[in-house]
Design an enzyme around this catalytic site. Structure first.
Site, PDB file in Angstrom:
ATOM      1  N   ARG A 298     -20.476  -2.698   3.160  1.00 50.96           N
ATOM      2  CA  ARG A 298     -20.916  -1.735   3.582  1.00 50.96           C
ATOM      3  C   ARG A 298     -20.135  -0.910   4.717  1.00 50.96           C
ATOM      4  O   ARG A 298     -19.907  -1.499   5.782  1.00 50.96           O
ATOM      5  CB  ARG A 298     -22.149  -2.029   4.488  1.00 50.96           C
ATOM      6  CG  ARG A 298     -23.423  -2.290   3.538  1.00 50.96           C
ATOM      7  CD  ARG A 298     -24.505  -3.172   4.091  1.00 50.96           C
ATOM      8  NE  ARG A 298     -24.075  -4.315   4.591  1.00 50.96           N
ATOM      9  CZ  ARG A 298     -24.544  -5.377   5.269  1.00 50.96           C
ATOM     10  NH1 ARG A 298     -25.974  -5.044   5.628  1.00 50.96           N
ATOM     11  NH2 ARG A 298     -24.444  -6.514   5.488  1.00 50.96           N
TER      12      ARG A 298
ATOM     13  N   ASP B 129     -18.160   1.713   7.173  1.00 52.55           N
ATOM     14  CA  ASP B 129     -18.535   2.613   8.341  1.00 52.55           C
ATOM     15  C   ASP B 129     -18.417   4.051   8.181  1.00 52.55           C
ATOM     16  O   ASP B 129     -17.935   4.289   7.410  1.00 52.55           O
ATOM     17  CB  ASP B 129     -17.756   2.217   9.777  1.00 52.55           C
ATOM     18  CG  ASP B 129     -18.087   1.189  10.148  1.00 52.55           C
ATOM     19  OD1 ASP B 129     -19.018   0.643  10.095  1.00 52.55           O
ATOM     20  OD2 ASP B 129     -17.019   0.315  10.765  1.00 52.55           O
TER      21      ASP B 129
ATOM     22  N   TYR C  46      -8.461  -4.465   1.669  1.00 50.94           N
ATOM     23  CA  TYR C  46      -8.582  -3.159   2.537  1.00 50.94           C
ATOM     24  C   TYR C  46      -7.009  -2.656   2.802  1.00 50.94           C
ATOM     25  O   TYR C  46      -6.193  -3.523   2.925  1.00 50.94           O
ATOM     26  CB  TYR C  46      -9.131  -3.325   3.904  1.00 50.94           C
ATOM     27  CG  TYR C  46     -10.750  -3.312   4.150  1.00 50.94           C
ATOM     28  CD1 TYR C  46     -11.407  -2.113   3.978  1.00 50.94           C
ATOM     29  CD2 TYR C  46     -11.642  -4.457   4.167  1.00 50.94           C
ATOM     30  CE1 TYR C  46     -12.684  -2.204   3.883  1.00 50.94           C
ATOM     31  CE2 TYR C  46     -12.831  -4.379   3.836  1.00 50.94           C
ATOM     32  CZ  TYR C  46     -13.536  -3.317   4.169  1.00 50.94           C
ATOM     33  OH  TYR C  46     -15.052  -3.318   3.950  1.00 50.94           O
TER      34      TYR C  46
ATOM     35  N   ARG D 206     -10.762  -2.812  11.391  1.00 52.05           N
ATOM     36  CA  ARG D 206     -10.363  -1.806  12.452  1.00 52.05           C
ATOM     37  C   ARG D 206      -9.845  -2.518  13.787  1.00 52.05           C
ATOM     38  O   ARG D 206      -8.970  -1.932  14.773  1.00 52.05           O
ATOM     39  CB  ARG D 206     -11.489  -0.880  12.550  1.00 52.05           C
ATOM     40  CG  ARG D 206     -11.734   0.131  11.402  1.00 52.05           C
ATOM     41  CD  ARG D 206     -12.908   0.807  11.634  1.00 52.05           C
ATOM     42  NE  ARG D 206     -13.049   1.687  12.803  1.00 52.05           N
ATOM     43  CZ  ARG D 206     -14.322   2.333  13.309  1.00 52.05           C
ATOM     44  NH1 ARG D 206     -15.265   2.077  12.646  1.00 52.05           N
ATOM     45  NH2 ARG D 206     -14.125   2.897  14.434  1.00 52.05           N
TER      46      ARG D 206
END
Lengths: 246, 246
Positions: free
Chosen positions: A50, A52, A111, A198
């Site tokens: 999920r 952001d 990622y 992040r």
């Protein structure tokens, strides 16, 4: 019912994130509405991750169940036609067994975080990368990143809104690679905490600028304290690249 | 007066092209207005190439003359601050001798044309690449492209609005390279005719789809007849990459 696995690319800029929200558009809603337009069925789309608001997808995996008989290729073409003008594209659509689950069957998530290291502002990459004006030492970033690889309590690198039961995660890869003024951070794990990538990239940015040493990064990790986080990187540069399955 | 050479990146999507136009925004106007805001001087900005509407710049070279004493670095920073919110960035700014001219001193121009070869529509690359749904044979495209390399009359690959005195041009490089579903076409020459790169890429697209043979491409070149052009590729995928100087 037939279960279909989707590979989804999306531009995160106009969305509140992957997951359906009351207060704005989401990638999930865009695909569910396209599926309704194609089949007349109210379906739920489940994703490997999920993401952001503002985070992008290159190869997100998701699944949905359709009652109406339809071939995978035709479903993909129809979803792509109906999902317009949302910046969402179904790259692949394949039939799967009923027990295959985009989230729970997923073995690894990958990622990429894109940094542009220059003084000038971004033009066509605005919203697609994090521009850092100060010179970054990518080798120092890569070396420090290796302190985070392995099984750790990542409380420092976890959003206060994280719903994961445990802050313990195994990070399999965190590589920092420079090519000219582009720096890419590659992160792989079975799963990540909310904001983990992040948060790690934000702190590596401090290391790259010489504001933090590798020791500062280790101390922040070992503190297991969110208030010790140096910086949370903006969503702009984050891309969900790939999910792996058995 | 001091002459400054600029290296300029821009997103071509909101612009009518590089050159100042009465009917819409241009990159030239955006930089000239930023220079006026910085110096109070009405300057003319000259570029290595005048790109079309929707064509992008990664490293366009340009120059301008400023009377007010100002250091190159400070001029760059001030132009970047003032050019906002236009998607234009000055990557480099250096002092040059007065006889250096971004257009007339230029020895070679390098373009890249980006194709995404897949059925699904584009998301974050919309306006930044040409999506071709049909499978392309990039090797056949590369082989055919070599017929265009060298000194030729490129009348077939020239816009009717081209202001060049002669249709004779020497094409130094036309390489087609595939990486996954991405195909890049690299074109280099001392100078190009108006629409030449897009016209060449459009016809190579036909070769890649098997609609044209290499012989058809040669016939189109030798016909020296604009009506024999197979297809003009959209501006979306075209990037001005670099200009070379003595």
């Amino acid at each position: 019912m037939t279960r279909f696995a989707l590979t989804v690319e999306f531009d995160g800029r106009p969305f509140m994130g992957w997951q359906r929200q009351d207060h704005g558009p989401s990638v999930q809603q865009a695909i569910e509405e396209a599926a309704f337009a194609v089949t007349g069925e109210r379906v739920a789309v489940h994703a490997a991750g999920r993401t952001d608001a503002g985070v992008h997808g290159l190869g997100m995996r998701a699944h949905l169940d359709i009652a109406k008989p339809i071939a995978a290729f035709r479903l993909m073409e129809a979803l792509n036609a109906q999902v317009r003008p949302n910046p969402v594209a179904i790259l692949e659509c394949v039939e799967m067994p009923e027990d295959w689950h985009a989230r729970f069957s997923c073995l690894a998530r990958h990622y990429e975080y894109r940094i542009v290291n220059r003084r000038a502002p971004l033009t066509w990459e605005k919203g697609l990368a994090w521009r850092i004006a100060a010179d970054l030492d990518a080798e120092a970033m890569h070396d420090a990143a290796q302190l985070l690889v392995g099984r750790h309590d990542f409380t420092t690198f976890r959003s206060v809104h994280c719903q994961s039961e445990s802050p313990l995660k195994s990070l399999d890869r965190l590589d920092v690679v420079r090519a000219g003024d582009r720096i890419a951070v590659y992160a792989s794990a079975r799963s990540f905490l909310h904001h983990q990538v992040r948060s790690m990239v934000g702190c590596l940015g401090l290391v790259g600028q010489g504001k933090w040493t590798a020791g500062d990064l280790r101390d922040a990790l070992e503190a297991r304290d969110r208030s010790r986080l140096g910086l949370n990187a903006p969503p702009d540069g984050l891309f969900f690249v790939r999910a792996d399955y058995p």
